[in-house]
Scaffold this motif. Structure first.
Motif, mmCIF file in Angstrom:
data_model
loop_
_atom_site.group_PDB
_atom_site.id
_atom_site.type_symbol
_atom_site.label_atom_id
_atom_site.label_comp_id
_atom_site.label_asym_id
_atom_site.label_seq_id
_atom_site.Cartn_x
_atom_site.Cartn_y
_atom_site.Cartn_z
ATOM 1 N N THR A 134 -0.410 -12.197 -11.209
ATOM 2 C CA THR A 134 -0.239 -12.778 -9.878
ATOM 3 C C THR A 134 1.040 -13.609 -9.896
ATOM 4 O O THR A 134 1.200 -14.527 -10.703
ATOM 5 C CB THR A 134 -1.444 -13.642 -9.492
ATOM 6 O OG1 THR A 134 -1.649 -14.678 -10.460
ATOM 7 C CG2 THR A 134 -2.708 -12.795 -9.420
ATOM 8 N N SER A 140 1.256 -9.415 -5.498
ATOM 9 C CA SER A 140 0.162 -10.361 -5.758
ATOM 10 C C SER A 140 0.552 -11.808 -5.463
ATOM 11 O O SER A 140 0.016 -12.723 -6.068
ATOM 12 C CB SER A 140 -0.245 -10.237 -7.226
ATOM 13 O OG SER A 140 0.904 -10.366 -8.070
ATOM 14 N N VAL A 146 -4.161 -10.671 -2.465
ATOM 15 C CA VAL A 146 -4.837 -10.128 -3.642
ATOM 16 C C VAL A 146 -6.293 -9.812 -3.326
ATOM 17 O O VAL A 146 -6.830 -8.811 -3.811
ATOM 18 C CB VAL A 146 -4.706 -11.103 -4.827
ATOM 19 C CG1 VAL A 146 -5.575 -10.652 -5.997
ATOM 20 C CG2 VAL A 146 -3.246 -11.193 -5.264
#
Length: 280
Positions: A134, A140, A146
Motif C-alpha cells: 500500500t 493502493s 483498497v
C-alpha cells in the motif's frame, strides 16, 4: 507469536554489504528488506553475504518511473523487473517475499487486473509470494480504494503501510474502520512507519508531540497481530521503515538529518519486541 524484524536497506545503500549485514545481525534484526534493481553490480554478492551472516531478506519491486505513463511499456517493465528480482537467490536461500509497488493511481481496475495476473504467474512459477504494498501514487494509495479492490480481487495479499493512507486521507482513518479491518485480514507483512495527517513520516516517533500518531499506528498493528493469532498463525514479519530524506527532515540550513534514521528503526524494532513480547 514469533515476529521476524527486517531492517530497510533504504538509506544505507552506500554502506558495504558485509559491514551492513554484520551490524544489523548484531542489533538482532532477522533480515533486510532491499530494492536491488538498478544496482546489480553493487548487489551481486548480497545473497551470499546474507546467507553467510544468517540473515533472511525481502525484495522490493518498484517500476521505473519513465514507464508509468504508457501502460504497455509499464507491463513490459513489470514483468522484466520481477523476473530480474528472481536472480537474487541461490540453492541455499531465497527471499521471504517480494513486496511490489505495483501500478499507478491512474490505472483502472482492468489494467490493474493485468498487473496482478503477472504477479500471480511469476509467484506461482518461482514459489515466492508477491505482496502488494500500500503506497501513494500506486493503485493502493488510499484505504477506500483498497477496500474496493479487495472485494473485487479477494486473493490479493498486502504489505500494509498505513502511513501512506494517513497522509492521503489527512486523518487517522477514524471513519474508515471497515476498510482497515478488511486490509488487516489481507495483510501478510507490515511496514512499521508512523505517518501523520500532513505527511507519511513523523520526524521522530519517540517525541511526545508524535504520541497521538504513534498510538493510532500501534492500535492498528495490535489488531493485525491479534487477527493473525485468532487465525492460528504463529509467525509474522515487520519492517520498521523510517526513511532518509525527503521522508526525513533536515536540520535548518544544513544537509544533516534531523534524527538518526537507523537509530529510529532500531528503536521501533525494540519497542515492538517489548510490546509483543517476542525475543525469538
Amino acid at each position: 507469536m514469533k515476529i521476524d524484524f527486517f531492517c530497510p536497506r533504504w538509506g544505507s545503500e552506500a554502506v558495504d554489504w558485509l559491514v551492513f549485514a554484520r551490524k544489523i545481525k548484531a542489533d538482532n534484526f532477522d533480515g533486510v528488506e532491499v530494492f536491488p534493481l538498478g544496482g546489480e553490480r553493487q548487489n551481486q554478492n548480497m545473497v551470499d553475504i546474507l546467507y553467510d551472516t544468517g540473515l533472511d531478506y525481502i525484495l522490493i519491486h518498484a517500476e521505473l518511473k519513465e514507464n508509468g505513463s504508457n501502460f504497455n511499456r509499464y507491463i513490459d517493465a513489470l514483468e522484466r523487473n520481477l523476473y530480474n528480482l528472481l536472480e537474487y537467490q541461490n540453492h541455499q536461500i531465497k527471499p521471504r517475499y517480494i513486496v511490489s509497488q505495483t501500478g499507478r493511481e491512474y490505472f483502472n481496475m482492468q489494467q490493474m487486473h493485468q498487473c496482478f495476473e503477472i504477479c500471480d504467474r511469476i509467484a506461482a512459477e518461482s514459489g515466492i509470494q508477491i505482496l502488494q504494498e500500500t503506497h501513494r501514487n500506486k493503485w493502493s494509495y488510499a484505504a477506500h480504494i483498497v477496500k474496493e479492490y479487495l472485494i473485487e480481487f479477494p486473493s490479493l495479499r498486502l504489505a500494509l503501510d498505513l502511513s501512506h493512507w494517513v497522509c492521503v486521507s489527512e486523518s487517522f482513518l477514524e471513519d474508515q474502520q471497515d476498510a482497515l479491518e478488511l486490509a488487516f485480514r489481507h495483510a501478510d507483512h507490515i511496514h512499521a512507519r508512523v505517518g501523520h495527517t500532513q505527511g507519511p513520516q513523523v520526524t521522530d516517533p519517540r517525541a511526545g508531540e508524535n504520541k497521538e500518531a504513534l498510538d493510532h499506528h500501534l492500535r492498528w498493528w495490535d489488531r493485525w497481530i491479534a487477527l493473525l493469532m485468532q487465525q492460528g498463525k504463529n509467525s509474522a514479519t515487520i519492517t520498521p521503515e523510517f526513511g532518509p530524506y525527503p521522508y526525513m527532515s533536515y536540520i535548518l540550513n544544513s544537509r544533516q538529518p534531523a534524527v538518526d534514521q537507523y537509530a529510529i528503526n532500531l528503536w521501533m524494532m525494540q519497542m515492538l519486541k517489548n510490546r509483543y513480547n517476542t525475543f525469538n
